[in-house]
Design a protein around this motif. Structure first.
Motif, mmCIF file in Angstrom:
data_model
loop_
_atom_site.group_PDB
_atom_site.id
_atom_site.type_symbol
_atom_site.label_atom_id
_atom_site.label_comp_id
_atom_site.label_asym_id
_atom_site.label_seq_id
_atom_site.Cartn_x
_atom_site.Cartn_y
_atom_site.Cartn_z
ATOM 1 N N ARG A 33 -9.327 0.733 0.556
ATOM 2 C CA ARG A 33 -9.865 0.308 -0.858
ATOM 3 C C ARG A 33 -9.244 -0.328 -1.780
ATOM 4 O O ARG A 33 -9.304 -1.442 -2.296
ATOM 5 C CB ARG A 33 -10.982 1.146 -1.061
ATOM 6 C CG ARG A 33 -12.123 0.609 -2.093
ATOM 7 C CD ARG A 33 -13.248 1.678 -2.212
ATOM 8 N NE ARG A 33 -14.143 1.160 -3.404
ATOM 9 C CZ ARG A 33 -15.172 1.598 -3.589
ATOM 10 N NH1 ARG A 33 -15.694 2.464 -3.160
ATOM 11 N NH2 ARG A 33 -15.823 1.122 -4.635
ATOM 12 N N GLU A 34 -8.310 0.632 -2.087
ATOM 13 C CA GLU A 34 -7.376 0.344 -3.124
ATOM 14 C C GLU A 34 -6.572 -0.977 -2.987
ATOM 15 O O GLU A 34 -6.522 -1.831 -3.956
ATOM 16 C CB GLU A 34 -6.675 1.513 -3.623
ATOM 17 C CG GLU A 34 -7.191 2.719 -3.949
ATOM 18 C CD GLU A 34 -7.487 3.704 -2.968
ATOM 19 O OE1 GLU A 34 -8.137 4.953 -3.506
ATOM 20 O OE2 GLU A 34 -7.375 3.504 -1.927
ATOM 21 N N TRP A 80 -1.784 3.498 -1.842
ATOM 22 C CA TRP A 80 -3.084 3.108 -1.872
ATOM 23 C C TRP A 80 -3.843 3.581 -0.396
ATOM 24 O O TRP A 80 -3.001 3.150 0.758
ATOM 25 C CB TRP A 80 -3.157 1.612 -2.180
ATOM 26 C CG TRP A 80 -3.079 1.232 -3.349
ATOM 27 C CD1 TRP A 80 -3.071 2.090 -4.385
ATOM 28 C CD2 TRP A 80 -2.597 -0.377 -4.053
ATOM 29 N NE1 TRP A 80 -2.863 1.307 -5.501
ATOM 30 C CE2 TRP A 80 -2.608 0.037 -5.356
ATOM 31 C CE3 TRP A 80 -2.299 -1.261 -3.262
ATOM 32 C CZ2 TRP A 80 -2.104 -1.099 -6.174
ATOM 33 C CZ3 TRP A 80 -1.839 -2.540 -4.114
ATOM 34 C CH2 TRP A 80 -1.899 -2.359 -5.451
ATOM 35 N N ALA A 93 -12.185 -6.520 -9.245
ATOM 36 C CA ALA A 93 -11.812 -5.722 -8.015
ATOM 37 C C ALA A 93 -12.958 -5.379 -7.127
ATOM 38 O O ALA A 93 -12.534 -5.324 -5.848
ATOM 39 C CB ALA A 93 -11.460 -4.551 -8.608
ATOM 40 N N GLU A 118 -9.079 -3.906 -3.304
ATOM 41 C CA GLU A 118 -9.415 -4.274 -4.662
ATOM 42 C C GLU A 118 -8.063 -4.835 -5.472
ATOM 43 O O GLU A 118 -8.461 -5.724 -6.292
ATOM 44 C CB GLU A 118 -9.899 -2.992 -5.432
ATOM 45 C CG GLU A 118 -11.031 -2.493 -4.906
ATOM 46 C CD GLU A 118 -11.696 -1.142 -5.398
ATOM 47 O OE1 GLU A 118 -11.039 -0.367 -6.070
ATOM 48 O OE2 GLU A 118 -12.979 -0.950 -5.270
ATOM 49 N N ALA A 119 -6.886 -4.303 -5.103
ATOM 50 C CA ALA A 119 -5.671 -4.838 -5.818
ATOM 51 C C ALA A 119 -5.747 -6.340 -5.296
ATOM 52 O O ALA A 119 -5.194 -7.199 -6.412
ATOM 53 C CB ALA A 119 -4.503 -3.965 -5.336
ATOM 54 N N ALA A 125 0.927 -1.295 -0.052
ATOM 55 C CA ALA A 125 0.025 0.035 0.016
ATOM 56 C C ALA A 125 1.001 1.149 0.065
ATOM 57 O O ALA A 125 0.503 2.277 -0.860
ATOM 58 C CB ALA A 125 -1.028 0.022 0.996
#
Length: 146
Positions: free
Chosen positions: A88-89, A85, A102, A92-93, A80
């Motif tokens: 949430r990112e 990130w 995602a 999703e990743a 991250a």
């Protein structure tokens, strides 16, 4: 290749990077001459705890495990930070890394966990102590194991 989050054998035997660096057919094996430029880092995973929602993930502190059926992914906390990130990112990743959409974390069957790591590392080689009875130059010792 079997994947597991359970401890297998001794900690040294559990370090997949050592095997990958020398035997993974996808990569050219490391040569002895490359060792002085290599830094080895090991992340020891702490216990995984249920993650109620991506917003509860603390990027850079928590890693995440995403599991839906046989699909599993586990990005470490530092991922991250590297990609800047948010929670949430990161989730999703992890879904994409597991081969999922995602948004798969929204599926009620998807399980999310957070974990922390203890990281340690250092140079792949350290110079061996000179042997006063040996006139030859000291050779590097791989991770102090030689």
């Amino acid at each position: 290749m079997q994947r597991t989050l359970e401890r297998v054998g001794t900690p040294f035997e559990s370090v997949a990077a050592c095997s990958a660096a020398l035997r993974d057919p996808r990569f050219v094996p490391l040569a002895a001459a490359e060792l002085p430029s290599i830094r080895v880092e090991v992340s020891v995973l702490g216990p995984a705890v249920p993650l109620p929602a991506p917003a509860d993930l603390r990027p850079g502190i928590d890693g995440v495990i995403v599991e839906l059926g046989p699909s599993v992914a586990l990005p470490l906390p530092e991922v991250a930070d590297h990609f800047h990130w948010g929670g949430r990112e990161m989730v999703e990743a992890a879904c994409r890394k597991a081969g999922l959409r995602a948004e798969a974390w929204r599926d009620a069957r998807t399980r999310l966990w957070a974990f922390r790591t203890a990281r340690f590392g250092g140079p792949a080689v350290e110079e061996a102590e000179p042997d006063p009875t040996d006139d030859q130059d000291a050779e590097p010792a791989l991770m102090g194991l030689a």
